[in-house]
Design an enzyme around this catalytic site. Structure first.
Site, PDB file in Angstrom:
ATOM      1  N   GLY A  87       0.833  -1.195   0.000  1.00 23.74           N
ATOM      2  CA  GLY A  87       0.000   0.000   0.000  1.00 23.74           C
ATOM      3  C   GLY A  87       0.868   1.246   0.000  1.00 23.74           C
ATOM      4  N   SER A  88       0.280   2.372  -0.402  1.00 27.75           N
ATOM      5  CA  SER A  88       0.999   3.639  -0.306  1.00 27.75           C
ATOM      6  C   SER A  88       0.809   4.211   1.091  1.00 27.75           C
ATOM      7  CB  SER A  88       0.495   4.606  -1.376  1.00 27.75           C
ATOM      8  OG  SER A  88       0.831   4.110  -2.652  1.00 27.75           O
ATOM      9  N   GLY A  89       1.475   5.342   1.349  1.00 32.74           N
ATOM     10  CA  GLY A  89       1.388   5.952   2.665  1.00 32.74           C
ATOM     11  C   GLY A  89       2.572   5.609   3.545  1.00 32.74           C
ATOM     12  N   HIS A  90       3.513   4.813   3.001  1.00 34.45           N
ATOM     13  CA  HIS A  90       4.704   4.426   3.765  1.00 34.45           C
ATOM     14  C   HIS A  90       5.954   5.113   3.242  1.00 34.45           C
ATOM     15  CE1 HIS A  90       2.080   1.414   5.339  1.00 34.45           C
ATOM     16  NE2 HIS A  90       2.005   0.759   4.204  1.00 34.45           N
TER      17      HIS A  90
ATOM     18  N   LYS B 104       5.718  -7.951   2.542  1.00 35.01           N
ATOM     19  CA  LYS B 104       5.503  -7.777   3.980  1.00 35.01           C
ATOM     20  C   LYS B 104       4.324  -8.668   4.385  1.00 35.01           C
ATOM     21  CE  LYS B 104       5.336  -3.087   3.990  1.00 35.01           C
ATOM     22  NZ  LYS B 104       5.062  -3.251   2.565  1.00 35.01           N
TER      23      LYS B 104
ATOM     24  N   ASP C 188      -1.254  -8.413   1.097  1.00 30.97           N
ATOM     25  CA  ASP C 188      -0.016  -8.410   0.307  1.00 30.97           C
ATOM     26  C   ASP C 188       0.321  -9.818  -0.162  1.00 30.97           C
ATOM     27  OD1 ASP C 188      -0.025  -5.902   1.817  1.00 30.97           O
ATOM     28  OD2 ASP C 188       1.963  -5.599   0.979  1.00 30.97           O
TER      29      ASP C 188
ATOM     30  N   HIS D   3      -0.216   0.867   9.285  1.00 32.90           N
ATOM     31  CA  HIS D   3      -1.388   1.108   8.452  1.00 32.90           C
ATOM     32  C   HIS D   3      -2.455   1.861   9.214  1.00 32.90           C
ATOM     33  CE1 HIS D   3       0.604  -2.325   6.585  1.00 32.90           C
ATOM     34  NE2 HIS D   3       0.180  -1.819   5.460  1.00 32.90           N
TER      35      HIS D   3
END
Ligand SMILES: Nc1ncnc2c1ncn2[C@@H]1O[C@H](COP(=O)(O)OP(=O)(O)O)[C@@H](O)[C@H]1O
Ligand SMILES: Nc1ncnc2c1ncn2[C@@H]1O[C@H](COP(=O)(O)OP(=O)(O)O)[C@@H](O)[C@H]1O
Ligand SMILES: [Mg+2]
Ligand SMILES: [Mg+2]
Ligand SMILES: [Mg+2]
Ligand SMILES: [Mg+2]
Lengths: 331, 206, 331, 206
Positions: free
Chosen positions: A54-57, A105, A110, A219
């Site tokens: 996911g994005s945001g990391h 991960k 995922d 998350h």
């Protein structure tokens, strides 16, 4: 929700464009996908390494694309695993016959999406192997079948597998050293504030002015334990002791340390934590080979940090030191 | 009755409506014990499904279900994407070349879908995932020999509600352990929307 | 106030210890001071470069200490200029006869404290020159005698002066190229949230949920204009246009771009801003030679960003590209 | 009267008490139009001054003022550190070897201190800085030929209050331009505390 974005629905797309705009000589975006790949991918005679999530990391995962690290990073929506077709595009773009290692991960989403992509790739004759990073020691219950989450330790797996692949190692060798890294890396995080997924617009949980959350994921999900906020030293000790115990680290052993900010924490605070982590390790006779303080695996604007230790032997030290041209991990 | 292409199209329209209406609710359920994206994921995916299937013509149910599956797989993401994608893919495969679906075929398709979900997610019933809704429904379906839209909807609803008291053993909510108790499983709620929509389709066509 | 600290009064000291603990082979802390210097300072036959200022801007300034950049960084309390005696210690520690350049950000406090230190150093026979960075175009009133503030553009001055010094240039040459950089660099920032000085415990100003502040400084001080929050694209255009106008940039010229996070903004948002900055410059025919996206000059946990442009010629390009081993600016 | 070492020690004690009591207030004034550290800076610096001077013996006023100056210079930081440090340094220099200070000497020392401040900070009266308090006070001092503790305090207070309506032209507050109007200048308020403390010393010793 206060964010510098145009539209929650275009945030990931805009970010990817802005990323390529920043490093146009180093990376490319595969047209019509959310895949960022090395500009020169596929690299001849080299195992390809693909990661993502996911994005945001940010800077994970695109920031780790570059010579000596990842060949491609696949971005999902914020905190949402990318879909199999996107991962498949990433795999195809980096394979040049030497095979591709997927660094995943450990999250159900995922795993499932990357596995389906691997099935698609294998059906096209691409040799794909995978490793699953599960460094988060927050959940230690053995009855716990889902297994541990993958968090900041993943960055070390990227670095070391990437260095091994850059040396021209085989897919099996790269997978083996990635596995070895996973066996020897543990992390745990804590947070002072939640974060806000742009498309949701509200925080995922609330913390009182005097509360912190220990064992937080990346998350925006709640952590394992909520308690009263304490000093940086006590936080550093609590996190580091958990990681040391998990790895069974003993006096005389050597480690790399990562004090990772979750996105909203001033770097000043990370260094304050690092002071104590360093002291604690020194007191225990554990040698610090190298230290990484900064934002490596974030959770949007969450305030908090994680501590990661990686047990090192000669091979891992050499690979950790090897050159990397990834924008977020220059060595 | 038999489910034909028009029924499935109607099913998807209704499911999408429910999901769009409850997008924020689904997300808030996921915020409580997950990462707060389930409503967003499902709304994005089903909107794309509608876009895709309303732009094509289908001569049989299997092709339609395949497009639904592929769209969910490539647009939902997260855990729910591969799971719903797999479910509809297995239904499509189970109904290969059928232009309409009678009750035994439907039960068979549901059975295949559930197997697909369980294989993909490695979850069993009782672990506070959407498997709880799918498996409970399948058990109920097997007890009958024709569609019963009312019992179908009730069973799905009860199964969905039963997840509240469970401790999550799979998916992100599992990290909360006992703190996951007392909250509905978001995926079970979205599955309930999907099945209550199907119940409506059946009800209206009888 | 939620912070990972031990005590507001020891935050800077703890941070400096944690910083040296992270990079023990590269830097040292001068005993009893708040000065971080290159481990090998003073470097023979090289002009020394000293910068510094209040803390809370991390990675500035200590993160820029290293081969190819600063020789020493002097830290004050949070947002408070360091005192003359500390700066003097920094100067003494890096001078090896070739003289020392002070890179000062244009704040009354910094100027006065650094000037007094320079007086002390000159009294001891050290050749000291200084440059004052004033890149912030927020305040453009010509009646404004205090002059513009120094913000993120300072990092480019560190880099370029540092590279020149590393080449063995004289103090006058290093000063000249630093001045040239200052002439050609402009910045402006904006914020979505204030920040909290640890010892104060409360935010320095309040912003409503729909408000942003344009022309913000880096000390938690209010900005120049408060208005309704808008899109990333509009923010990027507003900031970049101001900087372009100030530099008088024309089609065909070349620039380096820095999109700098103020501490609490997710990197995702910085890349979204960079997308538009890049587009706007390209539309105007201005060539982007290199881009820097990340946290370079922060304001504790403030959410917001700044845009900096540096007009480049061949000399500046070469110096910008030169090797740097500073932890926060590896090239 | 004459100011001797004991008077100056008392002055610093009283000034420190006022500053510690008003630390948060000074900081909040600086938050409004500056960077929110003035109270913190002054409280840290004056605490150190007390620590320093109470640990030493002084035979003359000049040495005492020099230690005060050096401590302020090395402990306050920011803009106020060099300014107050310079002021006390200039006083110390003006009173070289004096073991006590008569009125003309005091006025002379204040004059030197103000010149020092203005040189260091390049500010003039009316620019909303502590110069407003120091210069106004000096003007008043020159109109008399002996200490008048009441007028002294009143003048400092009025000068401090007058900064509220000014637009800042120097220091951080200047960046706010017209938005700086309506707020007291923090440095003028701390200067007022310093001078009202001196007024108290004079009052008590008459
Ligand atoms: N292993 C699994 N097997 C079956 N269902 C699962 C599994 N893991 C998660 N789920 C379902 O997926 C839902 C969450 O979906 P979503 O929020 O979209 O994905 P993510 O958890 O990746 O953010 C859960 O509520 C649960 O019903
Ligand atoms: N150039 C100047 N000349 C005289 N006084 C000044 C000048 N600049 C600032 N000051 C004084 O310093 C005060 C601020 O001190 P402080 O907050 O401690 O330092 P900083 O502004 O560096 O944070 C202002 O209120 C003002 O009275
Ligand atoms: Mg998710
Ligand atoms: Mg979710
Ligand atoms: Mg200050
Ligand atoms: Mg101040």
């Amino acid at each position: 929700m206060k964010k510098i974005i145009n539209d929650p629905n275009s945030a990931v797309q805009d970010m990817l464009d802005g990323f390529v705009a920043a490093y146009p000589n180093d990376v490319k975006r595969l047209p019509g996908t959310t895949v960022i790949a090395r500009k020169d991918a596929p690299v001849t005679n080299k195992v390809g390494i693909v990661s993502g999530g996911g994005s945001g990391h940010e800077p994970a995962h695109a920031g780790y694309v570059g010579e000596g690290m990842l060949d491609a990073a696949v971005a999902g929506e914020v905190f949402t695993s990318p879909t199999p077709d996107q991962v498949f595009e990433g795999i195809k773009a980096v394979d040049n016959g030497a095979g591709v290692l997927l660094v995943i991960k450990n999250y159900t989403g995922d795993i499932m999406n990357f596995e389906m992509a691997a099935e698609l790739a294998e059906a096209e004759g691409i040799n794909v192997k995978q490793v699953v990073v599960n460094d988060d020691v927050a959940v230690e219950d053995s009855s716990f079948t889902t297994g541990r989450r993958g968090i900041a330790g993943t960055v070390f797996v990227h670095k070391i597998a990437g260095a091994k692949a850059a040396q021209g190692a085989s897919l099996e060798e790269v997978q083996a050293v990635a596995e070895k890294t996973i066996q020897n890396v543990s992390s745990i995080g804590m947070a002072l504030t939640p974060c806000i997924v742009p498309a949701a617009g509200t925080p995922s949980f609330e913390l009182k002015e005097n509360e912190m959350e220990i064992g937080i994921g990346i998350h925006g999900e709640p952590g394992i334990e909520r308690k009263e906020i304490t000093t940086a030293d006590e936080i550093a000790v609590e996190l580091t002791e958990k990681v040391i115990a998990d790895l069974g680290l003993k006096s005389g052993e050597e480690v790399a340390v990562m004090v990772n900010g979750l996105g909203g924490t001033p770097e000043m605070e990370l260094f304050i934590v690092n002071k104590k982590v360093n002291q604690l390790l020194s007191d225990k006779g554990i040698t610090i080979y190298d230290t990484f303080v900064g934002e490596y695996m974030t959770s949007l604007e969450m305030a908090g940090c994680s501590v990661t230790l990686l047990r090192l032997d000669q091979e891992l030290k050499t690979l950790l030191d090897a050159e990397s041209k990834a924008p977020a991990f220059r060595r | 009755m038999k489910l034909d292409v028009a029924h499935i199209l109607d099913w998807m329209e209704k499911a999408n409506d429910k999901i769009q209406q409850n997008k924020t609710y689904l997300t808030s359920l996921d915020q409580a014990i997950g990462d707060g994206d389930h409503g967003i994921n499902m709304a994005r995916g089903f909107q794309e499904v509608i876009g895709k299937i309303s732009a094509s013509d289908y001569s049989n149910v299997s092709d339609l279900l395949k497009d639904i599956s592929m769209t969910l797989l490539s647009k939902v993401g997260g855990a729910s994407g591969p799971l719903y994608g797999t479910a509809f893919l297995k239904m499509s495969m189970a109904l290969k070349d059928s232009d309409s679906v009678d009750y035994p075929q439907f039960v068979h398709a549901m059975e295949e879908a559930l197997q697909g979900i369980k294989q993909r997610g490695k979850a069993e019933k009782g672990e506070k995932t959407l498997v709880d809704v799918w498996e409970t429904l399948l058990e109920q379906l097997k007890e009958q020999d024709d569609f019963d839209s009312v019992r179908f909807e009730e069973t799905a609803k009860l199964a969905m509600e039963s997840t509240k008291e469970l401790e999550a053993k799979k998916g992100r909510a599992a990290y909360l352990r006992e703190r996951s108790i007392g909250h509905l499983d978001p995926g079970s709620v979205s599955s309930y929307y999907i099945f209550s929509s199907l119940s409506d389709v059946v009800k209206e066509s009888v």
